[in-house]
Every structure is written in structure tokens, then in C-alpha cells.
Design a protein around this motif. Sequence first.
Motif, mmCIF file in Angstrom:
data_model
loop_
_atom_site.group_PDB
_atom_site.id
_atom_site.type_symbol
_atom_site.label_atom_id
_atom_site.label_comp_id
_atom_site.label_asym_id
_atom_site.label_seq_id
_atom_site.Cartn_x
_atom_site.Cartn_y
_atom_site.Cartn_z
ATOM 1 N N PRO A 56 0.826 -1.203 0.000
ATOM 2 C CA PRO A 56 0.000 0.000 0.000
ATOM 3 C C PRO A 56 0.863 1.258 0.000
ATOM 4 O O PRO A 56 2.098 1.191 -0.016
ATOM 5 C CB PRO A 56 -0.779 -0.127 1.323
ATOM 6 N N THR A 57 0.227 2.394 0.042
ATOM 7 C CA THR A 57 0.950 3.669 0.110
ATOM 8 C C THR A 57 1.077 4.114 1.562
ATOM 9 O O THR A 57 0.281 3.737 2.427
ATOM 10 C CB THR A 57 0.226 4.760 -0.685
ATOM 11 N N ALA A 58 2.080 4.931 1.825
ATOM 12 C CA ALA A 58 2.287 5.514 3.150
ATOM 13 C C ALA A 58 3.179 6.737 2.986
ATOM 14 O O ALA A 58 3.925 6.840 2.008
ATOM 15 C CB ALA A 58 2.941 4.499 4.093
ATOM 16 N N PRO A 59 3.128 7.659 3.928
ATOM 17 C CA PRO A 59 3.981 8.849 3.806
ATOM 18 C C PRO A 59 5.467 8.521 3.829
ATOM 19 O O PRO A 59 6.267 9.233 3.210
ATOM 20 C CB PRO A 59 3.583 9.696 5.018
ATOM 21 N N VAL A 60 5.845 7.472 4.570
ATOM 22 C CA VAL A 60 7.270 7.190 4.768
ATOM 23 C C VAL A 60 7.509 5.686 4.768
ATOM 24 O O VAL A 60 6.658 4.913 5.202
ATOM 25 C CB VAL A 60 7.768 7.813 6.099
ATOM 26 N N VAL A 61 8.646 5.279 4.264
ATOM 27 C CA VAL A 61 9.101 3.901 4.399
ATOM 28 C C VAL A 61 10.313 3.910 5.313
ATOM 29 O O VAL A 61 11.249 4.705 5.124
ATOM 30 C CB VAL A 61 9.420 3.253 3.034
ATOM 31 N N ILE A 62 10.294 3.064 6.321
ATOM 32 C CA ILE A 62 11.382 2.950 7.277
ATOM 33 C C ILE A 62 12.290 1.801 6.863
ATOM 34 O O ILE A 62 11.814 0.704 6.548
ATOM 35 C CB ILE A 62 10.848 2.710 8.695
ATOM 36 N N VAL A 63 13.585 2.053 6.862
ATOM 37 C CA VAL A 63 14.559 1.001 6.555
ATOM 38 C C VAL A 63 15.436 0.791 7.786
ATOM 39 O O VAL A 63 16.238 1.668 8.135
ATOM 40 C CB VAL A 63 15.439 1.368 5.345
ATOM 41 N N PRO A 64 15.276 -0.349 8.475
ATOM 42 C CA PRO A 64 16.141 -0.616 9.622
ATOM 43 C C PRO A 64 17.540 -1.034 9.172
ATOM 44 O O PRO A 64 17.704 -1.696 8.144
ATOM 45 C CB PRO A 64 15.436 -1.765 10.350
ATOM 46 N N GLY A 65 18.522 -0.656 9.941
ATOM 47 C CA GLY A 65 19.908 -0.916 9.569
ATOM 48 C C GLY A 65 20.310 -2.377 9.689
ATOM 49 O O GLY A 65 19.624 -3.195 10.301
ATOM 50 N N ALA A 66 21.425 -2.684 9.095
ATOM 51 C CA ALA A 66 22.048 -4.006 9.166
ATOM 52 C C ALA A 66 23.522 -3.813 8.824
ATOM 53 O O ALA A 66 23.982 -2.682 8.610
ATOM 54 C CB ALA A 66 21.366 -4.995 8.224
ATOM 55 N N ARG A 67 24.246 -4.898 8.725
ATOM 56 C CA ARG A 67 25.691 -4.800 8.557
ATOM 57 C C ARG A 67 26.093 -4.125 7.247
ATOM 58 O O ARG A 67 25.410 -4.241 6.230
ATOM 59 C CB ARG A 67 26.320 -6.189 8.616
ATOM 60 N N VAL A 68 27.209 -3.407 7.335
ATOM 61 C CA VAL A 68 27.819 -2.787 6.161
ATOM 62 C C VAL A 68 29.261 -3.281 6.064
ATOM 63 O O VAL A 68 29.815 -3.842 7.016
ATOM 64 C CB VAL A 68 27.769 -1.247 6.246
ATOM 65 N N ARG A 69 29.857 -3.064 4.912
ATOM 66 C CA ARG A 69 31.264 -3.443 4.724
ATOM 67 C C ARG A 69 31.936 -2.384 3.866
ATOM 68 O O ARG A 69 31.444 -2.038 2.796
ATOM 69 C CB ARG A 69 31.375 -4.809 4.057
ATOM 70 N N ASN A 70 33.036 -1.864 4.366
ATOM 71 C CA ASN A 70 33.790 -0.830 3.645
ATOM 72 C C ASN A 70 32.894 0.334 3.238
ATOM 73 O O ASN A 70 33.002 0.876 2.139
ATOM 74 C CB ASN A 70 34.478 -1.431 2.413
ATOM 75 N N GLY A 71 31.986 0.699 4.141
ATOM 76 C CA GLY A 71 31.133 1.853 3.892
ATOM 77 C C GLY A 71 29.978 1.626 2.939
ATOM 78 O O GLY A 71 29.356 2.586 2.482
#
Length: 210
Positions: free
Chosen positions: A37-52
Motif C-alpha cells: 500500500p501507500t504511506a507517507p514514509v518507508v522505514i529502513v532498519p539498519g544491518a551490517r555494512v562493509r567498507n562503507g
Amino acid sequence: MTGTAIGVAGGTLALAGVSARVAAPAAGRLYTLADAPTAPVVIVPGARVRNGWPMPMLRGRLDVAVALLADGRARSVLVSGDAGGRSGDEIAAMTGYLVAHGVGREVIATDPYGLDTYDTCHRAAQVYGVTTALIATQDFHLPRAVALGRRAGIDMAGVVAGCDCRLRTRVRNVLREYLLSRPKALVEMHFPRPPRVGSAADGASTGILA
């Protein structure tokens, strides 16, 4: 049946019950990208990164956000993670990935203190004023994320993200979800706690999440 077998069976049933109770508030609120559906905002929770740069699990979540923004089903994105994470600055990596995939910085809000899913959801509501949102994450994580978001007072639905992950990575995360994260979430749902970092100015007054 031996005592050990009985114990294992009892523990398995208990974990299944915990998992079902945590997931129950998300029933009917989980979607694929095609039917989100539609919404004003989508939230993206963090997870691991590598070399930025985001690793596959986090890239899958961000790709959902890019698609939702591109077709107008979300107007802004809140990236929420640990700016001082053990693998690197999750916020900088997520922001850089979104911008590299055509998302304007003006629609990106950042929360560097989303230290876990509970904090991400409660800070989204308390600090950033989010009342209605989608959240993008993998299928094993999605019911818990939506349930915690709703417990935080957000009218939240979840969108399944892909993950071009190794089987070992997926198995490890699924086991952690059911053995550790859902029992922890059940306690948090019944005994809410303040977020570990309760306030920050980042993005809270920009108005882009309304």
C-alpha cells in the motif's frame, strides 16, 4: 520419550508460542513489493555494512525503499540504524546507497540511534513524529518489525525485502530471530522501555516524514 527429548519438545513448543504471539499484531499487514500500500514514509532498519557500503541484506531493504519512492507509494524514507555500528556507519552507508540509486537527499531522514528494531520503531514515533509507515525488511524479521511498530503507536505495514545472501547467513539470522529476538520482543511488547537514546534533532523538525 527420554527426558531430554521431552525437554527439547517442550522448548520448541514454547518458542513457537512466543513467535506466534509476537507475530500476531502483524497479521494481514505484510505485503510483497507488488501489492504494497501507500504511506507517507518507508522505514529502513539498519544491518551490517562493509567498507562503507551496505551488505546484501541491507541492500535488499534499501532496494524496496527505492522502488516505493520511485512509484510514489512512499514520499520519504527514514533510514534508522547504528551510526557507530561494529561493521561501520550504517546511516552513512544507507544514505550513500539511496543517493547513488537516484533518491534525493531532501526526502531522506536519518536516525543514527536506531540501535535495534524496538528503538527504531519507538524513535520513529517519539522523535520523528511518524504515525503511518511502511517498513522494509526480510520475511523472517518482518512480522516482529511490524508488531513492534504498531506497539509504538505507528499504523504500520511491512514490505518483504529480498536478500542475495549466502545460505549460512540466512540460517544464522533466522535462528537468531526465533531463539533470541522474538522472545526479547515479547518482553518489550508487554513491558515497554524508553529507547536507549531518547531524543535527537536529526530529521525531527524537517517535516519530510509527515
